[in-house]
Design a protein around this motif. Sequence first.
Motif, PDB file in Angstrom:
ATOM      1  N   PRO A  14       4.804   5.360  13.034  1.00  0.00           N
ATOM      2  CA  PRO A  14       3.880   6.441  13.406  1.00  0.00           C
ATOM      3  C   PRO A  14       3.981   7.661  12.484  1.00  0.00           C
ATOM      4  O   PRO A  14       3.039   8.444  12.390  1.00  0.00           O
ATOM      5  CB  PRO A  14       4.295   6.814  14.830  1.00  0.00           C
ATOM      6  N   ALA A  15       5.096   7.831  11.789  1.00  0.00           N
ATOM      7  CA  ALA A  15       5.271   8.984  10.905  1.00  0.00           C
ATOM      8  C   ALA A  15       4.562   8.807   9.558  1.00  0.00           C
ATOM      9  O   ALA A  15       4.443   9.761   8.798  1.00  0.00           O
ATOM     10  CB  ALA A  15       6.763   9.223  10.673  1.00  0.00           C
ATOM     11  N   THR A  16       4.092   7.618   9.264  1.00  0.00           N
ATOM     12  CA  THR A  16       3.421   7.358   7.987  1.00  0.00           C
ATOM     13  C   THR A  16       2.036   7.999   7.994  1.00  0.00           C
ATOM     14  O   THR A  16       1.264   7.798   8.933  1.00  0.00           O
ATOM     15  CB  THR A  16       3.294   5.837   7.744  1.00  0.00           C
ATOM     16  N   PRO A  17       1.716   8.756   6.940  1.00  0.00           N
ATOM     17  CA  PRO A  17       0.386   9.387   6.867  1.00  0.00           C
ATOM     18  C   PRO A  17      -0.739   8.342   6.858  1.00  0.00           C
ATOM     19  O   PRO A  17      -0.584   7.240   6.329  1.00  0.00           O
ATOM     20  CB  PRO A  17       0.409  10.145   5.536  1.00  0.00           C
ATOM     21  N   ARG A  18      -1.856   8.715   7.433  1.00  0.00           N
ATOM     22  CA  ARG A  18      -3.005   7.804   7.556  1.00  0.00           C
ATOM     23  C   ARG A  18      -3.470   7.291   6.196  1.00  0.00           C
ATOM     24  O   ARG A  18      -3.788   6.129   6.044  1.00  0.00           O
ATOM     25  CB  ARG A  18      -4.146   8.506   8.263  1.00  0.00           C
ATOM     26  N   ARG A  19      -3.515   8.131   5.172  1.00  0.00           N
ATOM     27  CA  ARG A  19      -3.937   7.734   3.825  1.00  0.00           C
ATOM     28  C   ARG A  19      -3.056   6.608   3.299  1.00  0.00           C
ATOM     29  O   ARG A  19      -3.534   5.622   2.745  1.00  0.00           O
ATOM     30  CB  ARG A  19      -3.880   8.943   2.886  1.00  0.00           C
ATOM     31  N   VAL A  20      -1.760   6.738   3.495  1.00  0.00           N
ATOM     32  CA  VAL A  20      -0.804   5.710   3.053  1.00  0.00           C
ATOM     33  C   VAL A  20      -1.049   4.410   3.803  1.00  0.00           C
ATOM     34  O   VAL A  20      -1.057   3.331   3.218  1.00  0.00           O
ATOM     35  CB  VAL A  20       0.648   6.212   3.258  1.00  0.00           C
ATOM     36  N   LYS A  21      -1.268   4.528   5.111  1.00  0.00           N
ATOM     37  CA  LYS A  21      -1.533   3.329   5.911  1.00  0.00           C
ATOM     38  C   LYS A  21      -2.752   2.583   5.399  1.00  0.00           C
ATOM     39  O   LYS A  21      -2.732   1.355   5.292  1.00  0.00           O
ATOM     40  CB  LYS A  21      -1.729   3.692   7.388  1.00  0.00           C
ATOM     41  N   TRP A  22      -3.828   3.296   5.060  1.00  0.00           N
ATOM     42  CA  TRP A  22      -5.052   2.634   4.598  1.00  0.00           C
ATOM     43  C   TRP A  22      -4.841   1.962   3.246  1.00  0.00           C
ATOM     44  O   TRP A  22      -5.347   0.859   3.008  1.00  0.00           O
ATOM     45  CB  TRP A  22      -6.213   3.623   4.541  1.00  0.00           C
ATOM     46  N   ILE A  23      -4.098   2.597   2.354  1.00  0.00           N
ATOM     47  CA  ILE A  23      -3.812   1.976   1.055  1.00  0.00           C
ATOM     48  C   ILE A  23      -3.024   0.691   1.264  1.00  0.00           C
ATOM     49  O   ILE A  23      -3.346  -0.359   0.692  1.00  0.00           O
ATOM     50  CB  ILE A  23      -3.044   2.955   0.137  1.00  0.00           C
ATOM     51  N   LEU A  24      -1.992   0.759   2.084  1.00  0.00           N
ATOM     52  CA  LEU A  24      -1.167  -0.431   2.326  1.00  0.00           C
ATOM     53  C   LEU A  24      -1.932  -1.504   3.093  1.00  0.00           C
ATOM     54  O   LEU A  24      -1.788  -2.695   2.802  1.00  0.00           O
ATOM     55  CB  LEU A  24       0.114  -0.043   3.070  1.00  0.00           C
ATOM     56  N   LEU A  25      -2.748  -1.108   4.050  1.00  0.00           N
ATOM     57  CA  LEU A  25      -3.554  -2.093   4.784  1.00  0.00           C
ATOM     58  C   LEU A  25      -4.499  -2.842   3.849  1.00  0.00           C
ATOM     59  O   LEU A  25      -4.682  -4.047   3.975  1.00  0.00           O
ATOM     60  CB  LEU A  25      -4.345  -1.427   5.905  1.00  0.00           C
ATOM     61  N   GLY A  26      -5.085  -2.128   2.906  1.00  0.00           N
ATOM     62  CA  GLY A  26      -5.961  -2.786   1.931  1.00  0.00           C
ATOM     63  C   GLY A  26      -5.210  -3.817   1.101  1.00  0.00           C
ATOM     64  O   GLY A  26      -5.687  -4.938   0.900  1.00  0.00           O
ATOM     65  N   ALA A  27      -4.022  -3.449   0.637  1.00  0.00           N
ATOM     66  CA  ALA A  27      -3.217  -4.380  -0.156  1.00  0.00           C
ATOM     67  C   ALA A  27      -2.749  -5.563   0.689  1.00  0.00           C
ATOM     68  O   ALA A  27      -2.774  -6.710   0.230  1.00  0.00           O
ATOM     69  CB  ALA A  27      -2.018  -3.650  -0.762  1.00  0.00           C
ATOM     70  N   LEU A  28      -2.333  -5.302   1.924  1.00  0.00           N
ATOM     71  CA  LEU A  28      -1.881  -6.389   2.794  1.00  0.00           C
ATOM     72  C   LEU A  28      -3.039  -7.311   3.169  1.00  0.00           C
ATOM     73  O   LEU A  28      -2.868  -8.525   3.276  1.00  0.00           O
ATOM     74  CB  LEU A  28      -1.214  -5.821   4.053  1.00  0.00           C
ATOM     75  N   ALA A  29      -4.222  -6.743   3.350  1.00  0.00           N
ATOM     76  CA  ALA A  29      -5.396  -7.578   3.644  1.00  0.00           C
ATOM     77  C   ALA A  29      -5.676  -8.516   2.471  1.00  0.00           C
ATOM     78  O   ALA A  29      -5.968  -9.697   2.670  1.00  0.00           O
ATOM     79  CB  ALA A  29      -6.611  -6.708   3.932  1.00  0.00           C
ATOM     80  N   TYR A  30      -5.575  -8.012   1.261  1.00  0.00           N
ATOM     81  CA  TYR A  30      -5.785  -8.865   0.084  1.00  0.00           C
ATOM     82  C   TYR A  30      -4.737  -9.985   0.057  1.00  0.00           C
ATOM     83  O   TYR A  30      -5.037 -11.122  -0.264  1.00  0.00           O
ATOM     84  CB  TYR A  30      -5.718  -8.040  -1.203  1.00  0.00           C
ATOM     85  N   PHE A  31      -3.508  -9.651   0.419  1.00  0.00           N
ATOM     86  CA  PHE A  31      -2.416 -10.630   0.431  1.00  0.00           C
ATOM     87  C   PHE A  31      -2.687 -11.768   1.409  1.00  0.00           C
ATOM     88  O   PHE A  31      -2.385 -12.919   1.121  1.00  0.00           O
ATOM     89  CB  PHE A  31      -1.107  -9.912   0.776  1.00  0.00           C
ATOM     90  N   VAL A  32      -3.262 -11.457   2.553  1.00  0.00           N
ATOM     91  CA  VAL A  32      -3.461 -12.500   3.571  1.00  0.00           C
ATOM     92  C   VAL A  32      -4.801 -13.218   3.461  1.00  0.00           C
ATOM     93  O   VAL A  32      -4.980 -14.259   4.092  1.00  0.00           O
ATOM     94  CB  VAL A  32      -3.297 -11.966   5.013  1.00  0.00           C
ATOM     95  N   LEU A  33      -5.740 -12.669   2.694  1.00  0.00           N
ATOM     96  CA  LEU A  33      -7.029 -13.342   2.570  1.00  0.00           C
ATOM     97  C   LEU A  33      -6.855 -14.746   1.987  1.00  0.00           C
ATOM     98  O   LEU A  33      -6.142 -14.922   1.000  1.00  0.00           O
ATOM     99  CB  LEU A  33      -7.966 -12.545   1.663  1.00  0.00           C
ATOM    100  N   PRO A  34      -7.493 -15.726   2.577  1.00  0.00           N
ATOM    101  CA  PRO A  34      -7.346 -17.096   2.057  1.00  0.00           C
ATOM    102  C   PRO A  34      -8.049 -17.292   0.720  1.00  0.00           C
ATOM    103  O   PRO A  34      -7.695 -18.179  -0.044  1.00  0.00           O
ATOM    104  CB  PRO A  34      -7.987 -17.965   3.140  1.00  0.00           C
ATOM    105  N   THR A  35      -9.026 -16.469   0.423  1.00  0.00           N
ATOM    106  CA  THR A  35      -9.704 -16.563  -0.866  1.00  0.00           C
ATOM    107  C   THR A  35      -9.456 -15.283  -1.635  1.00  0.00           C
ATOM    108  O   THR A  35      -9.684 -14.189  -1.141  1.00  0.00           O
ATOM    109  CB  THR A  35     -11.227 -16.743  -0.674  1.00  0.00           C
ATOM    110  N   ASP A  36      -8.943 -15.418  -2.833  1.00  0.00           N
ATOM    111  CA  ASP A  36      -8.763 -14.263  -3.705  1.00  0.00           C
ATOM    112  C   ASP A  36      -8.963 -14.709  -5.147  1.00  0.00           C
ATOM    113  O   ASP A  36      -9.372 -15.841  -5.396  1.00  0.00           O
ATOM    114  CB  ASP A  36      -7.424 -13.556  -3.464  1.00  0.00           C
TER     115      ASP A  36
END
Length: 123
Positions: free
Chosen positions: A57-79
């Motif tokens: 919860p202490a992680t800034p929202r901007r950081v969360k969105w950057i990491l979520l984007g990278a993690l989403a790319y990691f889990v996508l079955p097509t890249d």
Amino acid sequence: MRLNDPFTAEEMEAMRRAGRTDEERTLEGAFEKARAVGKRLPFAEDVLAAYYCVRDPATPRRVKWILLGALAYFVLPTDMVADFLPVVGFTDDIAVLTAAFGAVATSIKPQHREEARRAIEEA
């Protein structure tokens, strides 16, 4: 309803719920994929540290969105490069994750890395 009409309160709440669902699905997918490949994937600890950073919860929202984007790319079955290809399969994932981690490096704390190491050991 016209294109420029504001969203109703119900529509805004529905969008928030959908966003939380997508975020949870992305996080769980990244967690499971990183744990599954665990010790065989050199950057699995980084992926899991990013997971724990986003959950903090202490992680800034901007950081969360950057990491979520990278993690989403990691889990996508097509890249860009299929993950099942030997040696080169994860190179595009590494590039995206490295760029994201570089942008938010100071937000990934030692406790996030420790939790990641424990998760890999328990897998």
